[in-house]
Scaffold this motif. Structure first.
Motif, mmCIF file in Angstrom:
data_model
loop_
_atom_site.group_PDB
_atom_site.id
_atom_site.type_symbol
_atom_site.label_atom_id
_atom_site.label_comp_id
_atom_site.label_asym_id
_atom_site.label_seq_id
_atom_site.Cartn_x
_atom_site.Cartn_y
_atom_site.Cartn_z
ATOM 1 N N PRO A 317 0.830 -1.213 0.000
ATOM 2 C CA PRO A 317 0.000 0.000 0.000
ATOM 3 C C PRO A 317 0.862 1.261 0.000
ATOM 4 O O PRO A 317 1.923 1.291 0.647
ATOM 5 C CB PRO A 317 -0.811 -0.125 1.290
ATOM 6 C CG PRO A 317 -0.883 -1.601 1.541
ATOM 7 C CD PRO A 317 0.438 -2.152 1.066
ATOM 8 N N VAL A 318 0.422 2.278 -0.723
ATOM 9 C CA VAL A 318 1.218 3.488 -0.935
ATOM 10 C C VAL A 318 1.766 4.056 0.370
ATOM 11 O O VAL A 318 2.959 4.392 0.464
ATOM 12 C CB VAL A 318 0.375 4.559 -1.678
ATOM 13 C CG1 VAL A 318 1.153 5.864 -1.783
ATOM 14 C CG2 VAL A 318 -0.017 4.059 -3.059
ATOM 15 N N LEU A 319 0.934 4.177 1.387
ATOM 16 C CA LEU A 319 1.357 4.801 2.634
ATOM 17 C C LEU A 319 2.362 3.955 3.410
ATOM 18 O O LEU A 319 3.021 4.464 4.319
ATOM 19 C CB LEU A 319 0.135 5.103 3.517
ATOM 20 C CG LEU A 319 -0.843 6.143 2.959
ATOM 21 C CD1 LEU A 319 -2.034 6.315 3.903
ATOM 22 C CD2 LEU A 319 -0.157 7.483 2.719
ATOM 23 N N GLN A 320 2.488 2.673 3.042
ATOM 24 C CA GLN A 320 3.425 1.795 3.745
ATOM 25 C C GLN A 320 4.749 1.637 2.996
ATOM 26 O O GLN A 320 5.667 0.988 3.500
ATOM 27 C CB GLN A 320 2.784 0.416 3.954
ATOM 28 C CG GLN A 320 1.558 0.442 4.852
ATOM 29 C CD GLN A 320 0.906 -0.930 4.975
ATOM 30 O OE1 GLN A 320 1.554 -1.963 4.820
ATOM 31 N NE2 GLN A 320 -0.387 -0.947 5.248
ATOM 32 N N ARG A 321 4.847 2.233 1.825
ATOM 33 C CA ARG A 321 6.081 2.101 1.036
ATOM 34 C C ARG A 321 7.204 2.935 1.631
ATOM 35 O O ARG A 321 7.006 4.083 2.005
ATOM 36 C CB ARG A 321 5.837 2.531 -0.410
ATOM 37 C CG ARG A 321 4.998 1.556 -1.205
ATOM 38 C CD ARG A 321 4.752 2.076 -2.600
ATOM 39 N NE ARG A 321 3.792 1.221 -3.302
ATOM 40 C CZ ARG A 321 2.992 1.636 -4.275
ATOM 41 N NH1 ARG A 321 3.034 2.909 -4.664
ATOM 42 N NH2 ARG A 321 2.165 0.804 -4.852
ATOM 43 N N LYS A 322 8.391 2.356 1.654
ATOM 44 C CA LYS A 322 9.575 3.080 2.102
ATOM 45 C C LYS A 322 10.219 3.818 0.939
ATOM 46 O O LYS A 322 10.796 4.883 1.112
ATOM 47 C CB LYS A 322 10.576 2.093 2.720
ATOM 48 C CG LYS A 322 11.788 2.760 3.339
ATOM 49 C CD LYS A 322 12.684 1.737 4.020
ATOM 50 C CE LYS A 322 13.904 2.417 4.629
ATOM 51 N NZ LYS A 322 14.802 1.422 5.288
ATOM 52 N N TYR A 323 10.099 3.238 -0.249
ATOM 53 C CA TYR A 323 10.723 3.832 -1.434
ATOM 54 C C TYR A 323 9.671 4.165 -2.480
ATOM 55 O O TYR A 323 9.116 5.251 -2.462
ATOM 56 C CB TYR A 323 11.819 2.903 -1.972
ATOM 57 C CG TYR A 323 12.936 2.708 -0.983
ATOM 58 C CD1 TYR A 323 13.889 3.693 -0.784
ATOM 59 C CD2 TYR A 323 13.025 1.546 -0.208
ATOM 60 C CE1 TYR A 323 14.908 3.539 0.144
ATOM 61 C CE2 TYR A 323 14.032 1.378 0.724
ATOM 62 C CZ TYR A 323 14.974 2.380 0.894
ATOM 63 O OH TYR A 323 15.972 2.222 1.819
ATOM 64 N N GLY A 324 9.367 3.252 -3.376
ATOM 65 C CA GLY A 324 8.432 3.599 -4.429
ATOM 66 C C GLY A 324 7.784 2.395 -5.080
ATOM 67 O O GLY A 324 8.036 1.241 -4.725
ATOM 68 N N HIS A 325 6.950 2.678 -6.086
ATOM 69 C CA HIS A 325 6.119 1.691 -6.760
ATOM 70 C C HIS A 325 6.947 0.650 -7.504
ATOM 71 O O HIS A 325 6.720 -0.551 -7.395
ATOM 72 C CB HIS A 325 5.189 2.447 -7.724
ATOM 73 C CG HIS A 325 4.473 1.590 -8.707
ATOM 74 N ND1 HIS A 325 4.787 1.579 -10.053
ATOM 75 C CD2 HIS A 325 3.457 0.719 -8.559
ATOM 76 C CE1 HIS A 325 3.983 0.747 -10.679
ATOM 77 N NE2 HIS A 325 3.172 0.208 -9.800
ATOM 78 N N TYR A 326 7.949 1.084 -8.276
ATOM 79 C CA TYR A 326 8.742 0.161 -9.083
ATOM 80 C C TYR A 326 10.191 0.634 -9.024
ATOM 81 O O TYR A 326 10.624 1.478 -9.806
ATOM 82 C CB TYR A 326 8.237 0.145 -10.526
ATOM 83 C CG TYR A 326 8.610 -1.100 -11.302
ATOM 84 C CD1 TYR A 326 7.757 -2.195 -11.369
ATOM 85 C CD2 TYR A 326 9.826 -1.187 -11.984
ATOM 86 C CE1 TYR A 326 8.091 -3.340 -12.080
ATOM 87 C CE2 TYR A 326 10.171 -2.330 -12.696
ATOM 88 C CZ TYR A 326 9.294 -3.396 -12.742
ATOM 89 O OH TYR A 326 9.633 -4.530 -13.447
ATOM 90 N N VAL A 327 10.919 0.117 -8.051
ATOM 91 C CA VAL A 327 12.262 0.595 -7.747
ATOM 92 C C VAL A 327 13.282 -0.489 -8.071
ATOM 93 O O VAL A 327 13.104 -1.645 -7.687
ATOM 94 C CB VAL A 327 12.348 1.006 -6.262
ATOM 95 C CG1 VAL A 327 13.786 1.314 -5.861
ATOM 96 C CG2 VAL A 327 11.457 2.217 -6.008
ATOM 97 N N LEU A 328 14.353 -0.112 -8.771
ATOM 98 C CA LEU A 328 15.397 -1.046 -9.164
ATOM 99 C C LEU A 328 16.627 -0.884 -8.279
ATOM 100 O O LEU A 328 17.085 0.246 -8.054
ATOM 101 C CB LEU A 328 15.811 -0.802 -10.625
ATOM 102 C CG LEU A 328 14.703 -0.741 -11.674
ATOM 103 C CD1 LEU A 328 15.318 -0.536 -13.066
ATOM 104 C CD2 LEU A 328 13.842 -1.989 -11.652
ATOM 105 N N PRO A 329 17.184 -1.985 -7.776
ATOM 106 C CA PRO A 329 18.467 -1.894 -7.077
ATOM 107 C C PRO A 329 19.563 -1.403 -8.023
ATOM 108 O O PRO A 329 19.557 -1.719 -9.228
ATOM 109 C CB PRO A 329 18.733 -3.342 -6.648
ATOM 110 C CG PRO A 329 17.388 -4.001 -6.646
ATOM 111 C CD PRO A 329 16.637 -3.356 -7.764
#
Length: 395
Positions: A317-329
């Motif tokens: 869920p958006v409010l629980q994300r630490k970074y983002g929707h689609y994040v690449l290492p």
């Protein structure tokens, strides 16, 4: 057999050299695509396309000269690769088709809505033979049947079941829409009807464990997403399989620094171990890594060896994300230095860099900026973008 002792740095280097993510590129163009997939067993397919689909992202970080149409050609024109079930939906070399005959047979024995599907399978084959290929929209069977989590149309249920049984293959895809074809019309008989090399379920499970060890580079005897899709693999028989493979010399035991657990790799990777034991310097590359990349299949292992804690937050869920929707290492040398959020805006033909986060223990941010920008440029070319838009500062 004597264990091999590696430092933490050497273990990281071993995995990255095995993966083709450190040093000179060892996977080049179309041959490199097939060579890497053969080494990995399979690469995981996911249809989400924010800045490239997962399988494409896996290959762009490893294969010099890779383009998206290269994978499409190998899958649906040359048919040197095939998409089917392995670690979830996956892509593997067509020569491995024979190893999954017991899986295809299981879909003939049981499944949801079997009677309804069996009643219409001949009709569907006739439609496909006449058209050459067909999607669920071309099969006018719209009655609802029981399927997976929710009821679906008989057309979709029948096509997917016949695909799982091996009667159909994917002819091609248009966006996310699968076009199915008759398997026997596109796969040579000696491949299509080859006998399963594994005579027993135990042999099959052992083969698949070895395949997953090769896919990651090394694994430990622990529950792991790296072992997803191996039906019936429970803790007790997993332990037996690892013990037997070690006793038979089919895996090598590795100890790493002060980590108490044992890890295992394939004997054919002993030359890579020898390289990291004799050489500390390898060409440093900066690469953006796919969310479902093979080397990330066991994220607890990556956390222990690389000190990198990665979660794909697309379903968070958006409010629980630490970074983002689609994040690449972001990998640089033998360390994960950060995470990047990139969007391919196909309407504007623009690559948008939304966010970049350095890891807390990474200092000298400016030192990495040039290599990250170079990687962004390569990534833009990979996505066929004409322009790069930086929405954040890097370094």
């Amino acid at each position: 057999m004597k264990s091999v002792n590696l430092t933490n740095k050497q273990a990281r280097q071993f995995i990255l050299l095995k993966q083709g993510l450190m040093g000179q590129h060892k996977f080049i163009k179309e041959k490199g695509v097939c060579d890497y997939i053969k080494q990995a067993g399979c690469i995981q397919f996911d249809p989400i396309d924010v800045c490239g689909k997962n399988a494409e992202l896996v290959l762009q970080s490893r294969v010099e000269g890779f383009s998206k149409d290269m994978l499409y050609k190998l899958l649906y024109k040359d048919r040197r690769l095939i998409d089917y079930l392995d670690k979830n939906m996956a892509i593997f070399n067509i020569e491995d088709w024979k190893y999954f005959s017991r899986l295809r047979a299981s879909y003939n024995e049981y499944g949801r809505s079997m009677d309804e599907i069996n009643d219409v399978s001949d009709e569907i084959k006739s439609i496909i033979k006449e058209k050459g290929f067909a999607s669920s929209k071309d099969i006018n069977l719209n009655e609802k049947v029981d399927w997976a989590w929710n009821p679906t149309t008989l057309s979709r249920a029948a096509l997917e079941t016949m695909y799982f049984r091996g009667e159909l293959i994917i002819h091609h895809k248009k966006g996310t829409i699968k076009q199915y074809a008759i398997a026997s019309e596109h796969i040579a008989d000696e491949i299509l009807n080859a006998s399963d090399p594994n005579l027993t379920e135990d042999e099959h499970q052992s083969w698949r464990v070895l395949r997953r060890i090769g896919a990651v580079g090394m694994l430990w005897n622990k529950p792991s997403d790296a072992l997803l899709g191996i039906d019936g693999l429970k803790a007790a028989n997993r332990k037996i399989i690892f013990q037997r493979l070690f006793q038979e010399g089919k895996i090598i035991e590795i100890t790493i620094g002060n980590i108490p657990d044992s890890f295992y790799c394939l004997p054919e990777d002993r030359p890579i171990i020898d390289r990291v034991l004799s050489d500390n310097e390898f060409k440093c590359r900066t690469e953006f890594i796919a969310p479902l990349d093979n080397m990330l299949w066991d994220r607890k292992l990556i956390k222990v060896i690389f000190g990198f804690d990665y979660k794909w937050e697309i379903y968070t869920p958006v409010l629980q994300r630490k970074y983002g929707h689609y994040v690449l290492p972001v990998l640089s040398g033998d360390r994960f230095i950060g995470r990047i959020e990139i969007v391919n805006d196909k309407k504007l033909n623009q690559l948008i860099v939304k966010n970049f986060w350095f890891e807390d223990d990474i200092a000298f941010h400016d030192r990495f900026a040039e290599s990250i920008y170079d990687c962004i440029k390569r990534f833009s070319k990979f996505n066929n973008c004409e322009e790069i838009k930086l929405g954040c500062k890097i370094g």
